[in-house]
Design an enzyme around this catalytic site. Structure first.
Site, mmCIF file in Angstrom:
data_model
loop_
_atom_site.group_PDB
_atom_site.id
_atom_site.type_symbol
_atom_site.label_atom_id
_atom_site.label_comp_id
_atom_site.label_asym_id
_atom_site.label_seq_id
_atom_site.Cartn_x
_atom_site.Cartn_y
_atom_site.Cartn_z
ATOM 1 N N LEU A 70 -13.249 35.349 -28.491
ATOM 2 C CA LEU A 70 -14.758 35.685 -28.092
ATOM 3 C C LEU A 70 -15.324 34.268 -28.233
ATOM 4 O O LEU A 70 -16.348 33.616 -27.534
ATOM 5 C CB LEU A 70 -15.481 36.562 -28.821
ATOM 6 C CG LEU A 70 -14.795 37.988 -28.498
ATOM 7 C CD1 LEU A 70 -15.443 39.129 -29.284
ATOM 8 C CD2 LEU A 70 -15.114 38.406 -27.154
ATOM 9 N N ARG A 126 -14.179 31.224 -28.130
ATOM 10 C CA ARG A 126 -13.760 30.356 -27.095
ATOM 11 C C ARG A 126 -14.638 30.431 -25.865
ATOM 12 O O ARG A 126 -14.579 29.687 -25.036
ATOM 13 C CB ARG A 126 -12.502 30.493 -26.772
ATOM 14 C CG ARG A 126 -11.372 30.040 -28.056
ATOM 15 C CD ARG A 126 -9.910 30.548 -27.616
ATOM 16 N NE ARG A 126 -9.200 30.369 -28.662
ATOM 17 C CZ ARG A 126 -7.879 29.999 -28.877
ATOM 18 N NH1 ARG A 126 -7.303 29.260 -27.842
ATOM 19 N NH2 ARG A 126 -7.239 29.819 -30.228
ATOM 20 N N ASP A 183 -20.583 42.904 -49.567
ATOM 21 C CA ASP A 183 -20.721 42.917 -50.997
ATOM 22 C C ASP A 183 -19.849 43.674 -51.642
ATOM 23 O O ASP A 183 -19.814 45.006 -50.949
ATOM 24 C CB ASP A 183 -22.007 42.772 -51.539
ATOM 25 C CG ASP A 183 -22.673 41.550 -51.442
ATOM 26 O OD1 ASP A 183 -22.197 40.616 -51.522
ATOM 27 O OD2 ASP A 183 -23.995 41.464 -51.062
ATOM 28 N N VAL A 243 -24.085 44.815 -39.834
ATOM 29 C CA VAL A 243 -25.101 44.028 -38.828
ATOM 30 C C VAL A 243 -24.464 42.539 -38.495
ATOM 31 O O VAL A 243 -23.962 41.979 -39.169
ATOM 32 C CB VAL A 243 -26.624 43.875 -39.190
ATOM 33 C CG1 VAL A 243 -27.303 42.761 -38.317
ATOM 34 C CG2 VAL A 243 -27.064 45.315 -39.198
ATOM 35 N N LEU A 244 -24.454 42.449 -36.981
ATOM 36 C CA LEU A 244 -23.799 41.315 -36.277
ATOM 37 C C LEU A 244 -24.943 40.597 -35.908
ATOM 38 O O LEU A 244 -25.779 41.217 -35.545
ATOM 39 C CB LEU A 244 -22.734 41.802 -35.365
ATOM 40 C CG LEU A 244 -21.808 42.950 -35.593
ATOM 41 C CD1 LEU A 244 -21.171 43.302 -34.185
ATOM 42 C CD2 LEU A 244 -20.726 42.334 -36.280
ATOM 43 N N GLU A 245 -24.593 39.022 -36.336
ATOM 44 C CA GLU A 245 -25.834 38.074 -35.813
ATOM 45 C C GLU A 245 -25.239 37.399 -34.665
ATOM 46 O O GLU A 245 -24.532 36.323 -34.852
ATOM 47 C CB GLU A 245 -26.296 37.202 -36.926
ATOM 48 C CG GLU A 245 -26.958 38.027 -38.090
ATOM 49 C CD GLU A 245 -26.011 37.674 -39.326
ATOM 50 O OE1 GLU A 245 -25.156 37.023 -39.394
ATOM 51 O OE2 GLU A 245 -26.239 38.447 -40.415
ATOM 52 N N GLN A 272 -27.310 50.871 -44.509
ATOM 53 C CA GLN A 272 -27.864 50.630 -43.024
ATOM 54 C C GLN A 272 -26.942 51.145 -41.948
ATOM 55 O O GLN A 272 -25.754 51.051 -42.429
ATOM 56 C CB GLN A 272 -28.222 49.199 -42.860
ATOM 57 C CG GLN A 272 -27.042 48.387 -42.689
ATOM 58 C CD GLN A 272 -27.299 46.870 -42.444
ATOM 59 O OE1 GLN A 272 -28.492 46.338 -42.650
ATOM 60 N NE2 GLN A 272 -26.304 46.151 -42.265
#
Length: 193
Positions: A113, A115, A128, A136-138, A182
């Site tokens: 991905l 690439r 943690d 959550v993905l940024e 979350q």
């Protein structure tokens, strides 16, 4: 030293490490566990604030965040989320992860991905000790073409590293844990710092 595939399976079997739904053995590779994309996203509304003063008064930061972040978008099954070049969006893993107090997790994007220009995390890839919830993905598209992202696709890999001992202040036991438990694409809570 990171856990190998055999150790990841043993930690899952013992219940010390939790990943729900539990990944099949085919998604536990060498030193990682593949994770999939969930169906919840958030995007930034265009030009609704001139700037966000990250160290400004908390009420002003909170108001700016309200102006720029969309409500959570829940994609119906089979639909794609399109991430255009230069755009940042938040998403969430399909899996919920529970990490014990004596382990730290790391999220890495997939090379295939990357690439194509897709960054899965902008900077926050540590999970943690004591974490419990979805990750959550940024997302950031640094490529030249829009990318169609579909819930359920393989999106990244988790690895795990034992600590020298249990953390004295694991994430979910802290009163100031902003993202405790979350389950969705939670927007920044920098105003809670």
């Amino acid at each position: 030293m990171r856990l190998c595939d055999r150790d990841i399976e043993a930690w899952l079997d013992s219940g010390k490490l939790g990943i729900e739904p539990r990944p099949p053995v085919e998604r536990i590779n060498g030193a990682t566990v593949d994770v999939r994309l969930g169906n919840q996203f958030r995007v930034f509304r265009g030009h609704t604030a001139a700037f966000i003063d990250l160290s400004g008064p908390k009420d002003e930061v909170s108001a700016a965040l309200e102006r720029v972040m969309s409500d959570e978008i829940n994609l119906p099954e089979g639909e794609a989320f399109f991430l255009h070049p230069g755009e940042l969006a938040l998403a969430v893993t399909l899996e919920s992860v529970t990490i014990p107090d004596d382990l730290v997790g790391w999220l890495d994007g997939r090379s295939s991905l990357a690439r194509l220009g897709l960054m899965v995390h902008v900077t926050a890839h540590r999970i943690d000790p004591g974490w419990q919830g979805r990750i959550v993905l940024e997302f950031y598209n640094s490529g030249k073409l829009p990318l169609a992202l579909r819930p359920g696709m393989l999106i990244g890999a988790l690895s795990f590293e034992p600590l020298s001992g249990p953390a004295a202040r694991p994430y979910n036991s802290r009163q100031d844990a902003k993202y405790r438990g979350q389950q969705g694409a939670v927007a920044s809570r920098i105003d809670k710092d």
